[in-house]
Structures are given as C-alpha cells and as structure tokens.
Scaffold this active site. Structure first.
Site, PDB file in Angstrom:
ATOM      1  N   THR A  96      35.699  64.523  20.056  1.00 56.31           N
ATOM      2  CA  THR A  96      35.245  63.660  18.965  1.00 56.31           C
ATOM      3  C   THR A  96      35.017  62.272  19.546  1.00 56.31           C
ATOM      4  O   THR A  96      35.978  61.618  19.986  1.00 56.31           O
ATOM      5  CB  THR A  96      36.311  63.569  17.851  1.00 56.31           C
ATOM      6  N   LYS A 171      30.865  64.842  11.898  1.00 58.05           N
ATOM      7  CA  LYS A 171      32.330  64.809  12.040  1.00 58.05           C
ATOM      8  C   LYS A 171      32.904  63.506  11.464  1.00 58.05           C
ATOM      9  O   LYS A 171      33.895  63.523  10.722  1.00 58.05           O
ATOM     10  CB  LYS A 171      32.674  64.953  13.520  1.00 58.05           C
ATOM     11  N   LYS A 246      41.612  56.835  14.674  1.00 53.81           N
ATOM     12  CA  LYS A 246      40.526  56.932  15.674  1.00 53.81           C
ATOM     13  C   LYS A 246      39.207  57.303  14.989  1.00 53.81           C
ATOM     14  O   LYS A 246      38.172  56.659  15.217  1.00 53.81           O
ATOM     15  CB  LYS A 246      40.889  57.991  16.724  1.00 53.81           C
TER      16      LYS A 246
HETATM   17  P1  NAD Z   1      44.753  65.678  24.268  1.00 60.40           P
HETATM   18  O1  NAD Z   1      45.063  64.287  24.621  1.00 60.40           O
HETATM   19  O2  NAD Z   1      45.867  66.638  23.973  1.00 60.40           O
HETATM   20  O3  NAD Z   1      43.845  66.363  25.425  1.00 60.40           O
HETATM   21  C1  NAD Z   1      42.851  65.695  26.144  1.00 60.40           C
HETATM   22  C2  NAD Z   1      42.983  66.122  27.598  1.00 60.40           C
HETATM   23  O4  NAD Z   1      41.879  65.622  28.363  1.00 60.40           O
HETATM   24  C3  NAD Z   1      44.250  65.591  28.270  1.00 60.40           C
HETATM   25  O5  NAD Z   1      45.017  66.686  28.747  1.00 60.40           O
HETATM   26  C4  NAD Z   1      43.721  64.714  29.410  1.00 60.40           C
HETATM   27  O6  NAD Z   1      44.549  64.742  30.559  1.00 60.40           O
HETATM   28  C5  NAD Z   1      42.387  65.363  29.672  1.00 60.40           C
HETATM   29  N1  NAD Z   1      41.408  64.559  30.401  1.00 60.40           N
HETATM   30  C6  NAD Z   1      41.102  63.245  30.270  1.00 60.40           C
HETATM   31  N2  NAD Z   1      40.107  62.904  31.112  1.00 60.40           N
HETATM   32  C7  NAD Z   1      39.767  64.022  31.798  1.00 60.40           C
HETATM   33  C8  NAD Z   1      38.797  64.327  32.801  1.00 60.40           C
HETATM   34  N3  NAD Z   1      37.967  63.398  33.266  1.00 60.40           N
HETATM   35  N4  NAD Z   1      38.740  65.591  33.282  1.00 60.40           N
HETATM   36  C9  NAD Z   1      39.578  66.544  32.823  1.00 60.40           C
HETATM   37  N5  NAD Z   1      40.522  66.321  31.873  1.00 60.40           N
HETATM   38  C10 NAD Z   1      40.602  65.075  31.364  1.00 60.40           C
HETATM   39  O7  NAD Z   1      43.765  65.611  22.996  1.00 60.40           O
HETATM   40  P2  NAD Z   1      43.385  66.775  21.985  1.00 60.40           P
HETATM   41  O8  NAD Z   1      44.275  66.726  20.780  1.00 60.40           O
HETATM   42  O9  NAD Z   1      43.218  68.050  22.727  1.00 60.40           O
HETATM   43  O10 NAD Z   1      41.974  66.240  21.457  1.00 60.40           O
HETATM   44  C11 NAD Z   1      40.808  66.327  22.278  1.00 60.40           C
HETATM   45  C12 NAD Z   1      39.632  65.869  21.437  1.00 60.40           C
HETATM   46  O11 NAD Z   1      39.528  66.678  20.251  1.00 60.40           O
HETATM   47  C13 NAD Z   1      39.725  64.419  20.963  1.00 60.40           C
HETATM   48  O12 NAD Z   1      38.458  63.836  21.025  1.00 60.40           O
HETATM   49  C14 NAD Z   1      40.203  64.558  19.517  1.00 60.40           C
HETATM   50  O13 NAD Z   1      39.816  63.461  18.699  1.00 60.40           O
HETATM   51  C15 NAD Z   1      39.514  65.833  19.101  1.00 60.40           C
HETATM   52  N6  NAD Z   1      40.160  66.576  17.999  1.00 60.40           N
HETATM   53  C16 NAD Z   1      41.514  66.742  17.979  1.00 60.40           C
HETATM   54  C17 NAD Z   1      42.094  67.426  16.924  1.00 60.40           C
HETATM   55  C18 NAD Z   1      43.598  67.627  16.868  1.00 60.40           C
HETATM   56  O14 NAD Z   1      44.104  68.036  15.802  1.00 60.40           O
HETATM   57  N7  NAD Z   1      44.337  67.409  17.961  1.00 60.40           N
HETATM   58  C19 NAD Z   1      41.305  67.964  15.899  1.00 60.40           C
HETATM   59  C20 NAD Z   1      39.909  67.815  15.974  1.00 60.40           C
HETATM   60  C21 NAD Z   1      39.352  67.117  17.031  1.00 60.40           C
END
Ligand code: NAD
Length: 301
Positions: A96, A171, A246
């Site tokens: 997102t 979104k 966010k």
């Molecule tokens: P998270 O922080 O658990 O996971 C993100 C991962 O990306 C981390 O493990 C981080 O180390 C990794 N990362 C960062 N830079 C990187 C790179 N260059 N190469 C490889 N890995 C890298 O976050 P999440 O909860 O999994 O959310 C991910 C996305 O999904 C966000 O944009 C969030 O807004 C969106 N989202 C989350 C939810 C939720 O409920 N958690 C729901 C819908 C959307």
C-alpha cells in the site's frame, strides 16, 4: 511460473506461501533475517540473496512497507527493473503506497519494456493466510490479464480498477471511508454511554437501521456485540491504528495533490495522529472508541 517474492513480513510471508501452494516455484527474499527464517520455517524457499531470487523470474512480486521502499527496490541502476528487463518479467507490487510513487515506478517499468501492475490488498493478515484477499489492480489490460491468475492463488476477489495507480487510489479511498466510519461508530457509542443507552441495544437497533456499517456489524468498537471484534481482546490488532494512520495520511496527500478537500478524512487523520502520538499506535484501530471516550471526559486533547 518462477516467481520472486520480495518482502516476507506479516502479509508477504503468507501470500508467498499460498503462491507456492498453488504450484508456482516461489523464491522469497527479505532484507530482515528473521523474516527469511520465518518464511523457511513455514515451508517456503528462501533465496540466497535478492539477485538469486530475481534470476530467471517470470514474475516479481513485492509486499513492502511504503512508497520509499518500493521506489528504492524497483528503480535505480541495481533495482528490480534493471535486473529483470532482459527477461521481460511481469512486475506486481502489492504494497500500500502513495499513488504518485506507484505511477512513477509503473512508468519506469514501461520505459524498460516491462508490464507492471499495482495490486494493493484488503483483508489483513487473516485474509492473506486464508488466500481470501481482495486485490485492487491498476495497470494496462494486458498486464492485468497476466497478473490475475497469480493473484487468484492469494485472493478471492480481483478487481481491475483502471490504469497505473488506480489500485492504490481505490485502496486509499476505501480506507478513508473505513477510518471515517470507524470514528463515527465509536463516537456514537461514546454518546450512547453518556445518555445511559445500553451498548447492546444501540447495536441491535443500529445494525438493522440506517447507521449500519461494516465498522459496526463486523468490527464493533465496543466489547460484547460482535464476539470476533478486537474490542473483545483488549483491542489487540487486527489492523493497527498506526496502519490506519498511514492509509489516512496517504489519502490526505492524494487529496492535497489532487486539489480536493476531504474534511472528514482530514479530521479522522488528526484523531488517529493524536492516538498514535500518545503511544496507542499498536492497538487495533477500533480502539478509537477508548480514545474518543477519554476525549469526551477531556482527558486528552
Ligand atoms: P511488514 O513490516 O510486516 O513487512 C514488510 C517487509 O518488507 C519487512 O519484513 C521488511 O524487512 C521487508 N522489506 C523492506 N524493504 C525490503 C526490500 N528492499 N527487499 C526485501 N524486503 C524488504 O508489513 P506488512 O504488514 O506485511 O505490510 C506490507 C504492506 O501491506 C504495507 O504496505 C501495508 O500497508 C500493506 N497492508 C498491510 C495489512 C496488514 O493488515 N498488515 C493489510 C493490508 C495492506
């Protein structure tokens, strides 16, 4: 399909595992070692490094925290686009992020001759684990047609929202509605308490009346009426208030760059900002009820 999956966090890990379960050859990579270990422990195949994940990939999927991570990962001399341009891999970003970053990365991909879609999701970690996510997809029709079968391995509802960036636009509009609706629902329960109206009675009436919403009937912000709602487990997320902030902040940035006023979205953003600044960002976003109850007692600004 040979797939590279970058970003194995709370969402990316279960999504990558579902893609592998559907029969694809998925190699995962995350910059954080614990995320790689958790992916391997759950049965995934971690790559030795990012370039090993990208090698010979037919498709690259990313699930990263924010726009700056997506830009950094895709663009630049050593970025994903440069690495996979020769192979013609399909690019799918499920993070997102802001609409401007999504469009900029898609334009860079197009300039390199690559098909790309933005495909943010709704449904949270539960939906990611159960492969029931909703994908909102932006990009050219041909890229959508290539991406859809892969997205179906991770989700239940796949919607083509329009051109590049349209998935992100959908979104943030959806989540702005959600942030406003949750705030409104929570505020109504604060007023009910003040008026001596039983919470269950308000629920029984409003859930079948014109005040009805998902925030009330699926995610009720007070304990009791909806057993599965986070209010019944001391507001453990679910969907953390910091993540709602966010998305509301992304909506405000988009409104500002589009030259439109979204006053209710702006007000909801301020309320979540105050809640997060007070150290409540790790609680579920429905804990807005507790925050508004404190505000009503003039305990917080
Ligand atoms: P998270 O922080 O658990 O996971 C993100 C991962 O990306 C981390 O493990 C981080 O180390 C990794 N990362 C960062 N830079 C990187 C790179 N260059 N190469 C490889 N890995 C890298 O976050 P999440 O909860 O999994 O959310 C991910 C996305 O999904 C966000 O944009 C969030 O807004 C969106 N989202 C989350 C939810 C939720 O409920 N958690 C729901 C819908 C959307």
């Amino acid at each position: 399909m040979r797939a590279a999956f970058l970003g194995l966090g709370n969402m990316g890990r279960p999504m990558a595992l579902n893609l592998a379960r559907a029969g694809h050859d998925v190699r995962g990579f995350d910059v954080a070692a614990p995320a790689m270990q958790a992916f391997a422990a759950a049965g995934g195949t971690p790559a030795a490094d990012r370039d090993a994940a990208l090698a010979d990939a037919d498709v690259v999927l990313t699930m990263l925290p924010a726009g700056e991570h997506v830009r950094a990962a895709y663009q630049g001399p050593g970025g994903i686009i440069a690495r996979v341009a020769a192979a013609g891999a399909l690019l799918i970003d499920c993070s997102t992020i802001d609409v401007a970053s999504a469009r900029a990365v898609a334009a860079a991909a197009q300039a390199a001759g690559l098909a790309m879609v933005d495909a943010p999701v709704s449904g949270g970690v539960g939906g990611a684990a159960a492969a029931t996510l909703t994908f909102m997809v932006g990009g050219p029709e041909a890229a959508f047609a290539r991406a859809a079968p892969l997205l179906r391995a991770m989700g239940r509802t796949i919607v083509h929202a329009g051109a590049a960036g349209a998935g992100q636009a959908a979104k943030i509009c959806n989540n702005m509605m959600l942030g406003i609706a949750m705030t409104a629902t929570a505020e109504a329960f604060v007023l009910a308490d003040a008026l001596g109206l039983d919470r269950q009675k308000l629920f029984d009436i409003a859930s079948v009346s014109s005040g009805q919403s998902w925030s009330l009937t699926s995610y009720c912000p007070v304990p009791g009426p909806v057993p599965s709602s986070p209010a019944n487990r001391d507001y453990a997320p679910g969907f953390a208030a910091a993540l709602m902030l966010k998305d509301l902040t992304l909506a405000q940035a988009a409104a500002s760059s589009g030259g439109v006023a979204t006053p209710l979205g702006a007000h909801a953003t301020q309320l979540y900002q105050a809640m997060v600044a007070a150290g409540e960002g790790g609680r579920d976003f429905s804990a807005m009820f507790l925050w508004l109850a404190r505000a009503a007692r003039a305990e917080v600004p």
